[in-house]
Design a protein around this motif. Structure first.
Motif, PDB file in Angstrom:
ATOM      1  N   ARG A  46       0.750  -1.256   0.134  1.00  0.00           N
ATOM      2  CA  ARG A  46      -0.047  -0.119   0.021  1.00  0.00           C
ATOM      3  C   ARG A  46       0.799   1.254   0.030  1.00  0.00           C
ATOM      4  O   ARG A  46       1.903   1.076   0.787  1.00  0.00           O
ATOM      5  CB  ARG A  46      -1.050   0.169   1.310  1.00  0.00           C
ATOM      6  N   PHE A  47       0.363   2.250  -0.621  1.00  0.00           N
ATOM      7  CA  PHE A  47       0.760   3.686  -0.647  1.00  0.00           C
ATOM      8  C   PHE A  47       0.101   4.306   0.641  1.00  0.00           C
ATOM      9  O   PHE A  47      -0.913   3.869   0.893  1.00  0.00           O
ATOM     10  CB  PHE A  47       0.447   4.444  -1.885  1.00  0.00           C
ATOM     11  N   PHE A  48       1.017   5.257   1.129  1.00  0.00           N
ATOM     12  CA  PHE A  48       0.230   6.147   2.145  1.00  0.00           C
ATOM     13  C   PHE A  48       0.886   7.543   2.382  1.00  0.00           C
ATOM     14  O   PHE A  48       1.917   7.416   2.096  1.00  0.00           O
ATOM     15  CB  PHE A  48       0.392   5.412   3.405  1.00  0.00           C
ATOM     16  N   HIS A  49       0.111   8.204   2.759  1.00  0.00           N
ATOM     17  CA  HIS A  49       0.477   9.707   2.909  1.00  0.00           C
ATOM     18  C   HIS A  49      -0.474  10.383   3.721  1.00  0.00           C
ATOM     19  O   HIS A  49      -1.749  10.173   3.858  1.00  0.00           O
ATOM     20  CB  HIS A  49       0.233  10.375   1.727  1.00  0.00           C
ATOM     21  N   PRO A  50       0.002  11.267   4.774  1.00  0.00           N
ATOM     22  CA  PRO A  50       1.344  11.838   4.700  1.00  0.00           C
ATOM     23  C   PRO A  50       2.422  10.585   5.317  1.00  0.00           C
ATOM     24  O   PRO A  50       2.241   9.706   5.700  1.00  0.00           O
ATOM     25  CB  PRO A  50       1.152  12.970   5.862  1.00  0.00           C
ATOM     26  N   GLY A  71      -3.747  12.479 -11.332  1.00  0.00           N
ATOM     27  CA  GLY A  71      -4.908  12.166 -10.097  1.00  0.00           C
ATOM     28  C   GLY A  71      -6.175  12.980 -10.619  1.00  0.00           C
ATOM     29  O   GLY A  71      -6.041  13.827 -11.584  1.00  0.00           O
ATOM     30  N   THR A  72      -6.987  12.942  -9.692  1.00  0.00           N
ATOM     31  CA  THR A  72      -8.087  13.795  -9.915  1.00  0.00           C
ATOM     32  C   THR A  72      -8.341  14.647  -8.637  1.00  0.00           C
ATOM     33  O   THR A  72      -7.985  14.313  -7.479  1.00  0.00           O
ATOM     34  CB  THR A  72      -9.348  13.093 -10.146  1.00  0.00           C
ATOM     35  N   VAL A  73      -9.260  15.901  -8.728  1.00  0.00           N
ATOM     36  CA  VAL A  73      -9.552  16.701  -7.660  1.00  0.00           C
ATOM     37  C   VAL A  73     -10.648  15.872  -7.067  1.00  0.00           C
ATOM     38  O   VAL A  73     -11.737  15.709  -7.598  1.00  0.00           O
ATOM     39  CB  VAL A  73     -10.054  17.814  -8.038  1.00  0.00           C
ATOM     40  N   PHE A  74     -10.355  15.501  -5.806  1.00  0.00           N
ATOM     41  CA  PHE A  74     -11.405  14.736  -5.100  1.00  0.00           C
ATOM     42  C   PHE A  74     -12.369  15.678  -4.411  1.00  0.00           C
ATOM     43  O   PHE A  74     -13.707  15.562  -4.752  1.00  0.00           O
ATOM     44  CB  PHE A  74     -10.690  13.815  -4.040  1.00  0.00           C
ATOM     45  N   GLY A 103      -8.261   6.080  -2.701  1.00  0.00           N
ATOM     46  CA  GLY A 103      -8.286   6.687  -1.090  1.00  0.00           C
ATOM     47  C   GLY A 103      -6.647   7.155  -0.873  1.00  0.00           C
ATOM     48  O   GLY A 103      -6.586   8.026   0.232  1.00  0.00           O
ATOM     49  N   LEU A 104      -5.787   7.178  -1.779  1.00  0.00           N
ATOM     50  CA  LEU A 104      -4.338   7.907  -1.780  1.00  0.00           C
ATOM     51  C   LEU A 104      -4.437   9.232  -1.998  1.00  0.00           C
ATOM     52  O   LEU A 104      -4.657   9.768  -3.216  1.00  0.00           O
ATOM     53  CB  LEU A 104      -3.372   7.203  -2.683  1.00  0.00           C
TER      54      LEU A 104
END
Length: 143
Positions: A46-50, A71-74, A103-104
């Motif tokens: 999985r990627f995660f941020h911060p 990406g896209t503007v959520f 979700g990232l």
């Protein structure tokens, strides 16, 4: 994986940045090479941020991986209140969902367009604005 090379740009607008430490340094400095580096767990995938010292899912040590920067503007807000006299208004603060993983998301400014033209679902790609030793990810509409 898509081409992760992005042309860095400079900025005149000052920013208040969080402290850059060993945990977050790759995220803040990858833009010098035109790369958006996001924490990734090799153990669970999985990627995660911060960024944080350990994966929030399995507690393994993260690595930083260059992502596509697309990406896209959520969701977003257009800021009209001028809190810093050196930062012109209006400007857009958005939650950007990166295409690598549902979700990232990361918080960033949307630039290079009329703030009133921004919309949820808008496709965007990363740019970088240098401030001191940091290269701040910002996003512009895909053209």
């Amino acid at each position: 994986m898509a081409d992760t090379s992005v042309t860095p740009v400079s900025s005149q607008a000052p920013r208040i940045l969080p402290p850059i430490d060993d945990t977050s340094r790759p995220y803040w400095t990858g833009g010098a090479e035109g790369r958006l580096l996001i924490a990734h767990c090799a153990s669970c995938g999985r990627f995660f941020h911060p960024p944080r010292p350990a994966c929030p899912g399995c507690d393994a040590a993260p690595e930083f991986v260059a992502v596509s920067g697309r990406g896209t503007v959520f969701t977003y807000t257009v800021c009209h209140q001028q809190f810093n006299p050196n930062v012109p208004t209006p400007f857009v603060v958005a939650l950007i969902e990166l295409c690598e993983q549902t979700g990232l998301r990361l918080t960033a400014n949307v630039v290079d367009c009329d703030p009133e033209a921004v919309y949820s679902g808008m496709p965007v790609e990363v740019r970088f604005e240098q401030q001191d030793d940091a290269w701040v990810p910002v996003f512009a509409p895909v053209t």
